[in-house]
Write an enzyme that holds these catalytic residues in place. Structure first.
Site, PDB file in Angstrom:
ATOM      1  N   GLY A 254       0.815  -1.211   0.000  1.00 15.99           N
ATOM      2  CA  GLY A 254       0.000   0.000   0.000  1.00 15.99           C
ATOM      3  C   GLY A 254       0.849   1.262   0.000  1.00 15.99           C
ATOM      4  N   GLU A 291       1.007   5.824   7.600  1.00 19.31           N
ATOM      5  CA  GLU A 291       2.415   6.079   7.255  1.00 19.31           C
ATOM      6  C   GLU A 291       2.943   7.278   8.041  1.00 19.31           C
ATOM      7  OE1 GLU A 291       3.553   3.628   5.764  1.00 19.31           O
ATOM      8  OE2 GLU A 291       1.669   2.870   4.944  1.00 19.31           O
TER       9      GLU A 291
HETATM   10  N1  0A1 Z   1       5.773  -0.732   6.385  1.00 21.01           N
HETATM   11  C1  0A1 Z   1       4.763  -0.536   5.402  1.00 21.01           C
HETATM   12  C2  0A1 Z   1       4.406  -1.729   4.632  1.00 21.01           C
HETATM   13  C3  0A1 Z   1       5.364  -2.237   3.647  1.00 21.01           C
HETATM   14  C4  0A1 Z   1       6.039  -3.387   3.905  1.00 21.01           C
HETATM   15  C5  0A1 Z   1       6.876  -3.957   2.978  1.00 21.01           C
HETATM   16  C6  0A1 Z   1       6.990  -3.325   1.773  1.00 21.01           C
HETATM   17  O1  0A1 Z   1       7.752  -3.862   0.814  1.00 21.01           O
HETATM   18  C7  0A1 Z   1       8.083  -5.191   0.959  1.00 21.01           C
HETATM   19  C8  0A1 Z   1       6.321  -2.148   1.501  1.00 21.01           C
HETATM   20  C9  0A1 Z   1       5.510  -1.613   2.462  1.00 21.01           C
HETATM   21  C10 0A1 Z   1       3.490  -0.156   6.114  1.00 21.01           C
HETATM   22  O2  0A1 Z   1       3.191  -0.716   7.158  1.00 21.01           O
HETATM   23  O3  0A1 Z   1       2.750   0.650   5.591  1.00 21.01           O
HETATM   24 ZN    ZN Z   2       2.856   0.089   8.772  1.00 21.28          ZN
END
Ligand code: 0A1
Ligand code: ZN
Length: 849
Positions: A254, A291
């Protein structure tokens, strides 16, 4: 490296890295197939570590040269990194590597999307950019120089200089490499400003491709609301001079919380009334908030290792849910979240992919960005807050920010702030982080001498790797009503800590009717035999909105079960009770719309399976059809009039009030369309000037078998808009009659606009298809084979999206032997693919068990 024997990583093996990184300087010379990355990194021995082996992660990099303190070195380079002899005092590491963003179809590391450079580094993508200790507990300040002809060149932190063909950024906040980001392209911005609570001026931008400028205003408002909310509710202020958001068309997830430079899947930020539905708007608001909230819960305080992922994700989901509840309606948000939890997390926790909120091992961390880590992780925090109370929660959070700012933390650190803030021992509570599976709680009641007693028994079925479970702390919110429908005992939280436990209520004049697990106070399955009359009573009288909805949901489930198992007719008494709620115009239309939504076919499959009946997807589909038909007939007298009464007669706004009305209107239209052959839907389609009304009309036309013309017209109208076309793809295959779904899906992948390399488009078709429960589970296995074909094709290009999509097979053990054999054959076919990615290999192996 991915076709080597899969390696399992364990939480218990954690050791700190032998060196600390004092600063990082990166120069990027951008070129589509030959970008050069020059790094200069200051290392020093880590006094907290014993192992001084110098290993830097690196994948798919061509090393040009490397130096230590200015002297050339020749490191030992392998597929997954390099080793080198280094001084035992602080030293400067320098290296130059070449990478090829243009051919990076995995969308991890530095890649290109529509001619624009962008990065995705969480969890372990930075190692595809340069050699580095790519682990979240290694934190450093970054200075980044970008050289290239692109008009816009962005990275984390604050801009420190720019000139012809270059720009430089400096991020003063130490961060792990997974929060690094770079974006470069001919982008345009939607600018704004925000003044923080201490009076600091922050420049805000949403960067998009030219042509998308008019779709940024809503996201920008959501960002400012999020910034204000985090100041007011958590006391958290933004900490840089600038905050940038970029919309990217090709993105696996997302959005991503990179420090000061959030990168968004364009579907999660771009919005306009003509092209986005109310649901899109609500989701965009929530993801922008999510975010942004990571800036504190994730970035300022990060994770020690990836096993601690729920530390940032559970908490940030919990915070974004609080935000949405405050911005919109609390009960509606809660009910929607529970629907989602049951649809996505329960199947995960009750099947072969079950894992604890804090997993103890993994092969590929990308496979653990799951509903369990995110949504159950948030539920666990909700329970903690319920148990300690609002004031103590606030004190604990203040202590958390105070004590751990700038650190990479663990769940132990998190729980300790609660223990220190409250004096409570959370050892037993911690089981929620280590034990997988959904607890089941049965309830019995007793009434004697004015004392009403509820006895609860908890039990968590075995899950992979965990046969025996200890009793957990379960907060059960309970209220009691008297037979007149008055609340005689307002909501009280019973704290269950034992396998079996009783709670007595004294001084009651008559036997009460209990309302148990109000607000869904714990992520459990409540097993309680309740009469139809009692459910109907709660549907009519419960003062807790969630349990009122729940009573209705249970009546709907029971009704469908009786129709499927015994060929019974619909439960007319229930429909009368539901009619009263639906027509009660003192109630929020959004709540009434939720009352009208029936359990999904997949949910019914699970219900039947748990009752010991093998679910037949066709019978489930037919029962849902029949039930909707009965509802339409029983209510035909008031449907058009009620629908007219909630029609919005004002310029479009994506707010809770208007979207609630449209949502109820759309549920009513679905029923009306069963009687009028789609006439009302066609009229709504022709008059619609917003996407919510247009799409709900199109969907009803398709399901009434009258969608051909509108489907064509829609395509003509929207073929230039990729996000709207995703809806077009998804709707056709999602709404197709079960026996047609495979054919429709096969037709859609031949459409010139189908592009498997774009995750949104791939998910629209394949995800939409898998959501078509009876179509996907077609008896001859054609649906399974179709999906497996495409997973096999995508795996070479994009392992992450392939692996995630494999989870549509996770419920396979629910079905009959024939279907199980067909699914197993497809899973084995995927598993046998040459050069299968580590991501997909792990998922398929776990699903096969
Ligand atoms: N940390 C982000 C989610 C996310 C996780 C992994 C990704 O690439 C593998 C990209 C985004 C969130 O929690 O929005
Ligand atoms: Zn997150």
């Amino acid at each position: 490296m991915k076709d080597a024997a899969p390696k399992t990583i364990y939480l218990k093996d954690y050791t700190p890295f032998g060196y600390v990184v004092e600063s990082v300087h990166l120069t990027f010379r951008l070129a589509p197939t030959s970008t050069r990355v020059i790094s200069r990194i200051a290392f020093a021995p880590n006094p907290d570590a014993t192992d001084r082996a110098f290993f830097l992660h690196g994948e798919e990099l061509s090393l040009i040269w490397a130096k230590i303190d200015g002297q050339d070195v020749l490191p030992d380079v392998t597929d997954d990194g390099l080793r080198c002899t280094v001084p035992d005092t602080p030293f400067i590491w320098e290296a130059e590597v070449e990478i090829s963003p243009q051919t990076n179809t995995a969308l991890e590391g530095l890649y290109m999307s529509n001619g624009m450079y962008c990065t995705q580094c969480e969890a372990e993508g930075f190692r595809k950019i340069t050699y580095y200790p790519d682990r979240p507990d290694v934190m450093s300040t970054f200075t980044v120089r970008i050289e290239g002809e692109e008009k816009v060149k962005l990275s984390n932190g604050n801009p420190v200089g720019s000139g012809d063909g270059w720009a430089e950024w400096h991020d003063p906040w130490p961060k792990p490499a997974y929060l690094f980001a770079l974006v470069a392209g001919d982008l345009v911005n939607h600018p704004d400003r925000f003044t923080t609570m201490s009076g600091k001026e922050v420049e805000l931008n949403i960067w998009v491709r030219p042509g998308d400028e008019d779709k940024c205003a809503f996201g920008m408002e959501a960002l400012k609301k999020s910034m204000t909310w985090d100041e007011e509710v958590y006391g958290r202020e933004y900490d840089l001079d600038i905050f940038n958001i970029v919309a990217v068309d090709d993105f696996n997830m997302g959005a991503m919380e990179n420090k000061g430079l959030n990168v968004f899947n364009s579907s999660c930020v771009l919005a306009s009334p003509e092209t986005s539905t109310d649901m899109n708007f609500e989701r965009i608001e929530a993801i922008i908030a999510h975010e942004y909230f990571h800036n504190w819960t994730g970035n300022r305080i990060t994770c020690r290792d990836w096993f601690q992922l729920c530390l940032k994700e559970g908490l940030t989901v919990f915070r974004d849910a609080q935000f949405t509840a405050d911005m919109r309606s609390e009960p509606v948000k809660r009910i929607s979240d529970v629907i989602d939890l049951r649809a996505r997390q329960f199947p995960e926790d009750q099947g072969p992919l079950s894992h604890p909120v804090r997993p103890e091992s993994f092969q590929e961390i990308n496979n653990f960005y799951t509903a369990t880590v995110y949504e159950k992780g948030a539920e666990v925090i909700g329970m903690l807050k319920t148990l300690v109370g609002d004031d103590a929660y606030k004190r604990a959070l203040d202590l958390y920010f105070d004590r751990h700012d700038g650190q990479a933390c663990t769940i132990e650190d998190w729980l300790r702030v609660f223990e220190d803030a409250t004096g409570r021992d959370l050892a037993q509570f911690k089981l929620w982080y280590s034990q997988s599976g959904t607890p089941r709680v049965s309830v019995s009641e007793d009434w004697a001498d004015g004392v009403y007693t509820l006895t609860f028994r908890q039990h968590t079925p075995p899950t992979p790797g965990q046969d025996v479970k200890d009793p957990k702390v379960i907060p059960v919110a309970v209220g009691l009503l008297n037979p007149n429908g008055d609340e005689v005992v307002p909501t009280r939280v019973l704290e269950m800590t034992k396998a079996e436990q009783s709670f007595a209520f004294e001084g009651l004049a008559s036997k009460p009717i209990p309302s148990i697990l109000r607000g869904f106070s714990a992520p459990i399955v409540l097993e309680r035999t309740v009469s139809r009359e009692e459910r109907a009573f709660l549907l009519a009288h419960d003062t807790d909105a969630f349990n009122r909805w729940e009573a209705n949901r249970n009546l709907a489930r029971d009704c469908l079960v009786a129709m499927i198992r015994n060929g019974a007719g619909p439960d007319m008494a229930w429909l009368e009770g539901l009619e009263r709620v639906v027509r009660d115009d003192t109630l929020d239309p959004a709540f009434r719309a939720l009352m009208l939504s029936l359990p999904t076919q997949s949910e019914m499959a699970q219900v039947l399976f748990e009752m010991g009946t093998t679910p037949d997807p066709d019978a489930i589909w037919q029962a849902a059809e029949d039930l909707r038909g009965h509802m339409a007939e029983a209510w035909q007298g008031f449907l058009p009039e009620l629908r007219a009464s909630v029609a919005v007669d004002a310029p479009y706004k994506p707010d809770a009030e208007q979207s609630g009305k449209r949502s109820l209107g759309s549920a009513l239209l679905a029923l009306q369309s069963r009687l009028d052959g789609g006439a009302a839907a066609q009229a709504q389609y022709d008059a619609a000037d917003d996407m919510t009304l247009q799409l709900s009309a199109l969907s009803q036309l398709i399901s009434a078998g009258q969608g051909a013309a509108a489907t064509k017209a829609f395509e003509q109208q929207w073929k230039h808009d990729r996000l709207v076309m995703d809806k077009w793809f998804g709707l056709q295959v999602g709404m197709a009659k079960p026996d047609m779904a495979v054919d429709v899906a096969e037709g859609l992948v031949e459409h010139p606009a189908f592009d498997m390399g774009n995750p949104n488009r791939f998910r629209a078709v394949m995800g939409g298809f898998a959501m078509n429960h009876a179509g996907f589970h077609r008896k001859d296995g054609a649906g399974y084979a179709f999906l497996a074909d495409w997973l096999i094709k995508l795996d070479d290009k994009n392992p992450q999206t392939t692996a995630r999509m494999c989870s549509v097979f996770q419920t396979w053990k629910r079905y009959d032997d024939g279907r199980q054999a067909l699914i197993r054959a497809q899973l084995e076919r995927i598993k046998a693919k040459p050069k299968l990615s580590r991501d997909t290999d792990e998922m398929v192996s776990r699903i096969l068990g």
